[in-house]
Design a protein around this motif. Structure first.
Motif, PDB file in Angstrom:
ATOM      1  N   HIS A 491      60.675  56.333 -38.627  1.00 57.36           N
ATOM      2  CA  HIS A 491      61.223  55.108 -39.213  1.00 57.36           C
ATOM      3  C   HIS A 491      60.217  53.957 -39.182  1.00 57.36           C
ATOM      4  O   HIS A 491      60.552  52.816 -38.838  1.00 57.36           O
ATOM      5  N   ILE A 492      58.978  54.266 -39.547  1.00 51.30           N
ATOM      6  CA  ILE A 492      58.004  53.211 -39.822  1.00 51.30           C
ATOM      7  C   ILE A 492      58.221  52.787 -41.265  1.00 51.30           C
ATOM      8  O   ILE A 492      58.177  53.606 -42.191  1.00 51.30           O
ATOM      9  N   TYR A 506      48.533  56.760 -49.467  1.00 54.14           N
ATOM     10  CA  TYR A 506      49.624  57.679 -49.146  1.00 54.14           C
ATOM     11  C   TYR A 506      50.589  57.879 -50.325  1.00 54.14           C
ATOM     12  O   TYR A 506      51.518  58.684 -50.230  1.00 54.14           O
ATOM     13  N   VAL A 507      50.381  57.157 -51.403  1.00 54.34           N
ATOM     14  CA  VAL A 507      51.363  57.153 -52.486  1.00 54.34           C
ATOM     15  C   VAL A 507      51.641  58.543 -53.049  1.00 54.34           C
ATOM     16  O   VAL A 507      52.805  58.897 -53.284  1.00 54.34           O
ATOM     17  N   MET A 519      59.493  54.013 -47.360  1.00 59.51           N
ATOM     18  CA  MET A 519      58.340  53.516 -46.607  1.00 59.51           C
ATOM     19  C   MET A 519      57.385  52.799 -47.544  1.00 59.51           C
ATOM     20  O   MET A 519      56.872  53.396 -48.494  1.00 59.51           O
ATOM     21  N   ALA A 520      57.154  51.534 -47.283  1.00 60.75           N
ATOM     22  CA  ALA A 520      56.174  50.775 -48.055  1.00 60.75           C
ATOM     23  C   ALA A 520      54.779  51.108 -47.552  1.00 60.75           C
ATOM     24  O   ALA A 520      54.577  51.414 -46.368  1.00 60.75           O
ATOM     25  N   PRO A 679      62.570  48.633 -47.444  1.00 60.37           N
ATOM     26  CA  PRO A 679      61.166  49.023 -47.654  1.00 60.37           C
ATOM     27  C   PRO A 679      60.781  49.102 -49.124  1.00 60.37           C
ATOM     28  O   PRO A 679      59.619  48.865 -49.474  1.00 60.37           O
ATOM     29  N   ALA A 680      61.731  49.424 -49.981  1.00 65.14           N
ATOM     30  CA  ALA A 680      61.430  49.521 -51.408  1.00 65.14           C
ATOM     31  C   ALA A 680      61.057  48.166 -51.998  1.00 65.14           C
ATOM     32  O   ALA A 680      60.426  48.099 -53.055  1.00 65.14           O
TER      33      ALA A 680
END
Length: 866
Positions: A491-492, A506-507, A519-520, A679-680
């Motif tokens: 949950h980062i 990481y996208v 996750m952003a 996060p979105a």
């Protein structure tokens, strides 16, 4: 899909593509934007970029790094110009090779203008983009001259119908005396590889069992072996020597044939064929009562031998086919959750064999959130009552790692041995963990169901880790998709990509998993130079230039001040966060050579540093004991408070610096004040600016809220505008409290798997005795539910004071949710300081060194930060 197929096809999954249709010809191309999609290989260890050369035929793909002096594959695989950096079979693109260096880096193949492409014997310059095909294609690179050494050229050749690349090192002596030349190469095949040699077929091999790739090197007339002089060194021995004497005017050529395989059987079979031995195609199937076993480990030992001949994993159909000399063998088949089975076979009598194993058990998990929807989670299986912990895969794996399973949806089916297990299901420290037990039986499915409850309210704050790594960094071999899963399942909510010396992203992994909304992230890097540890800095966001050297990153500098300045000014001085990583703060402040004498240190680094790592946070409760040199690098958070007292207002952060995926991420995090909890909707620059402002809580689990309010009117009018202070604030803020009277509100929450029992307020870095609360001495202050502490505490300050609040669980541990290493850590959270001005002339640091000397030169610094 099993863990084995995930491991073997990870890069192909990321790229969502398969090998291109084969063609009956050899090809040589320069990688460019136009040729990339068709010719660039895939795999966990792929490092090719534009300008490199691809040679391929219907069987293999090999990449030769462009022979220029600045060509590095990654941080530790350096100076690869003219070396093989990627090699894989074409029918299953799965590069796991870091690099193969002909001549073991004794020569630098850096003369790009002397690189020659050869097609069916016709030579042409390779200084321009090459795109050619023929029955035979070659690439020739010339080494820069070295005094008293031969002139060296390396030639790579791929021919139609040959499943190997031929590598020739051509040494010509123009000297008037004999030259002794070493016969050595070097290979970087790291971590999960094993190595061996076979003198009968002149074979040296490297085999990665888990990630399903092997490499073979055959040198006719020489015995290849791993050198005792270095783990990466391969020497070629003849008549007891790994060298050759080259007479004046003579030319010597060392020829090797190098080939990839899916397993050691492939490599040994290729070596046998090259040696002229007769082989036949043999197929072995592994099955149990449920059917064929994907990923079963099949080993073969020749009758009368003690050591196995070769090993390899069965495909998704439980089948392994390979070329083998006729004879009698013993087959050993191992598969997860099943006893190993052995069987004698005679390949002269048959060529297909089936080995029957006992069935395993299965865990079928459905983990949901409170509403019954999907949720990421980390699931740990601990054997009990004589049942061993499972071992699903190495610490570099992706989904199933040692006794953990990372699921981005909460639903999975996992093979496991029969027995009794304690199971822990978690999703970071904002959620209660679920503790349960299961009994697994052979051949049966065991349901694992759990509902994860979010018990900790972090409204207005998002969790982050600014520092982690995976295989592209070069100092580890972890799956990058596995790193993303690790971050996600802990949950980062915001995690920049920070590989060593490479801008990356990481996208693609988040898109592959379909979890971009959870996750952003942003592009970034760690610029890792020397001296250690002071010359490491992270920065994000940075402009990513895919398929270029280091992704467009800056290079290191031996001067830490110049390096961090270069990073801070990169991308035309763009707005970014620059972080000092795991620093020796005493060295930076005043002692660059660490001799205990003040020399100014690298103090100018602070002018480019937005935040600084100060972990472990629990160090705030254990001030160091001064040593003769006045230095102690083990407690950066203490030195950080000294910095604050000297006027360096650089916010503190804590990060995992994770390199491997077994509980690697998650045991440290920062909570950042955020305009959104989704996060979105997180914007990278919001995260940058809130961090620069010090609106940061550092923790390994507890969620700490701190607000400070002045009890006298704040400065007004022009004075308030001048010092930018206010009457109340959160960590990082300036507050004006005329007369020194204020109150600080402290609230601490914990999930059901950790606890705290002490709250301490630090005033200008010193623990205030009157503001120390423990569950033992002040039990009424502490709660037993989610909220552990909730109080407004009075402050009476006699001078300008920075106020830090910290909480810990003395004699407590994070526990098994965080694994066998990080679970031993003491629960701790620390706020960044709130700066309180009591006399209306702006906050003034007091210069207190907290009874611990630092090697400072006069005058002492009074300001810092960007």
């Amino acid at each position: 899909m099993s863990r084995f197929l995930h491991a073997a096809l990870i890069a192909a999954l990321i790229a969502s593509c398969s090998a291109a249709a084969t063609t009956p010809a050899a090809e040589l191309v320069t990688l460019t934007p136009e040729t990339w999609d068709e010719f660039a290989p895939r795999g966990k260890e792929v490092d090719c970029i534009y300008g490199d050369y691809v040679l391929r035929n219907e069987s293999i793909v090999v990449v030769i790094a462009k022979p220029v002096g600045t060509r590095n594959a990654n941080m530790t695989v350096r100076s690869v110009g003219g070396a093989i950096i990627d090699l894989t079979r074409r029918d299953e693109l799965n590069d796991q090779l870091s690099a193969y260096y002909p001549c073991a880096s004794r020569y630098a193949f850096t003369l790009a203008n002397d690189t020659v492409a050869i097609t069916d014997g016709k030579r042409q310059s390779a200084s321009q983009n090459i795109n050619t095909r023929g029955k035979t294609v070659s690439l020739e690179c010339k080494a820069a001259p070295v005094a008293d050494k031969p002139q060296v050229t390396v030639r790579y050749t791929v021919a139609d119908g040959q499943p190997y690349v031929s590598v020739e090192t051509i040494c010509h002596s123009s000297l008037d005396k004999p030259i002794v030349e070493e016969l050595t190469d070097a290979m970087r095949a790291d971590r999960t590889f094993t190595f061996g040699a076979d003198a009968k077929t002149n074979l040296f091999w490297a085999h990665d069992e888990f990630f399903r790739q092997a490499y073979g090197i055959v040198v006719e007339g020489y015995e290849p072996r791993r050198s005792s002089r270095g783990a990466t060194l391969i020497e070629y021995v003849k008549d007891g020597k790994a060298s050759v004497t080259i007479e004046p005017g003579a030319t010597f050529t060392l020829a090797r044939r190098i080939f990839p395989g899916a397993n050691l059987f492939d490599v040994r079979g290729s070596a046998s064929r090259l040696a002229g031995s007769a082989t036949k195609r043999v197929t072995i199937q592994a099955k149990d009562s449920a059917g064929l076993i994907d990923g079963a480990m099949i080993s073969l030992t020749a009758a009368g031998d003690q050591n196995p001949y070769a090993s390899g994993r069965a495909d998704e159909n439980g089948t392994l086919s390979f070329d083998l000399s006729e004879g009698k063998y013993e087959v050993s088949v191992a598969a997860l959750g099943r006893p190993t089975a052995t069987q004698a076979i005679d390949t002269a009598a048959a060529d297909q064999f089936t080995v029957q194993l006992e069935p395993c058990g299965y865990v079928v998990a459905e983990i949901t959130d409170e509403s019954g929807g999907p949720i990421p989670c980390k699931v740990a299986f601990h054997g009990k009552d004589g049942t061993a912990d499972p071992n699903f895969g190495p610490d570099s794996a992706t989904y199933a790692i040692q006794n953990l399973y990372y699921s981005h949806t909460g639903a999975f089916r996992q093979e496991i041995g029969p027995g009794q297990y304690d199971v822990i299901v978690s999703y970071g420290p904002e959620y209660d963990a679920v503790y349960t037990e299961i009994e697994v039986q052979r051949g049966k499915e065991t349901r694992l169901e759990a509902k994860l409850i979010r018990s900790v309210d972090t409204t207005g704050w998002v969790s982050s880790d600014f520092h982690s790594h995976s295989s592209p960094s070069g100092d580890n071999t972890s799956s990058q998709l596995g790193r993303v899963l690790n971050l996600l399942c802990e949950h980062i909510e915001f995690a920049p990509c920070t590989e060593h010396n490479r801008i990356d992203t990481y996208v693609p992994h988040l898109k592959l998993l379909g979890v971009e909304h959870l996750m952003a992230t942003c592009t970034g890097m760690e610029l890792t130079g020397s001296p250690l540890p002071v010359n490491h800095q992270n920065a994000f966001p940075l402009l990513h230039k895919p398929h270029t050297q280091d992704g467009g990153a800056p290079v290191t500098d031996a001067n830490p001040i110049l390096q961090i300045e270069r990073l801070a000014l990169w991308d035309n001085n763009s707005d970014k966060l620059v972080q000092g990583n795991h620093p020796n703060l005493a060295q930076i402040i005043g002692d660059k050579d660490l001799d205990g004498k003040p020399d100014g240190g690298f103090e100018k680094m602070f002018g480019f540093m937005d935040v600084v790592e100060v972990h472990p946070p629990q160090g705030i409760f254990t001030p160091p004991t001064a040593d003769p040199g006045g230095r102690d690098t083990r407690n950066p958070i203490f030195h950080w408070m000294q910095m604050l007292n000297l006027g360096y207002r650089v916010p503190g952060v804590v990060n995992t610096d994770a390199h491997y995926n077994f509980h690697g991420s998650g045991f440290l995090r920062n909570y950042l004040k955020s305009p959104t909890d989704d996060p979105a909707k997180v914007e990278t620059m919001d995260m940058v600016h809130t961090s620069e402002a010090g609106h940061v809580i550092m923790t390994n689990g507890p969620f700490l809220e701190v607000r400070l309010k002045a009890l006298a009117p704040a400065a007004s009018g022009e004075e308030q505008l001048k010092d930018k202070s206010k009457s109340q604030g959160i960590p990082g803020d300036d507050v004006s409290a005329s007369g020194g009277k204020a109150e600080v509100y402290v609230r601490i929450q914990c999930p059901n798997w950790l606890d705290v029992n002490r709250v301490q307020i630090f005033l200008n870095g010193r623990p205030e005795k009157k503001l120390n609360f423990t569950r033992r001495e002040t039990p009424d202050r502490f709660g037993n539910g989610v909220v552990k502490f909730d109080a407004t505490l009075p402050l009476e300050l006699k001078s300008d004071t920075h106020v830090i609040v910290a909480t810990t669980g003395e004699d407590l541990q994070l526990g098994p949710v965080m694994g066998p290493t990080y679970g031993l850590h003491i629960p701790t959270a620390v706020s960044n300081p709130i700066f309180v001005d009591i006399d209306g002339n702006g906050f003034q640091p007091n210069g207190d060194l907290l009874d611990f000397p630092l090697p400072l030169r006069e005058p002492q610094a009074t300001s810092g930060g960007k």
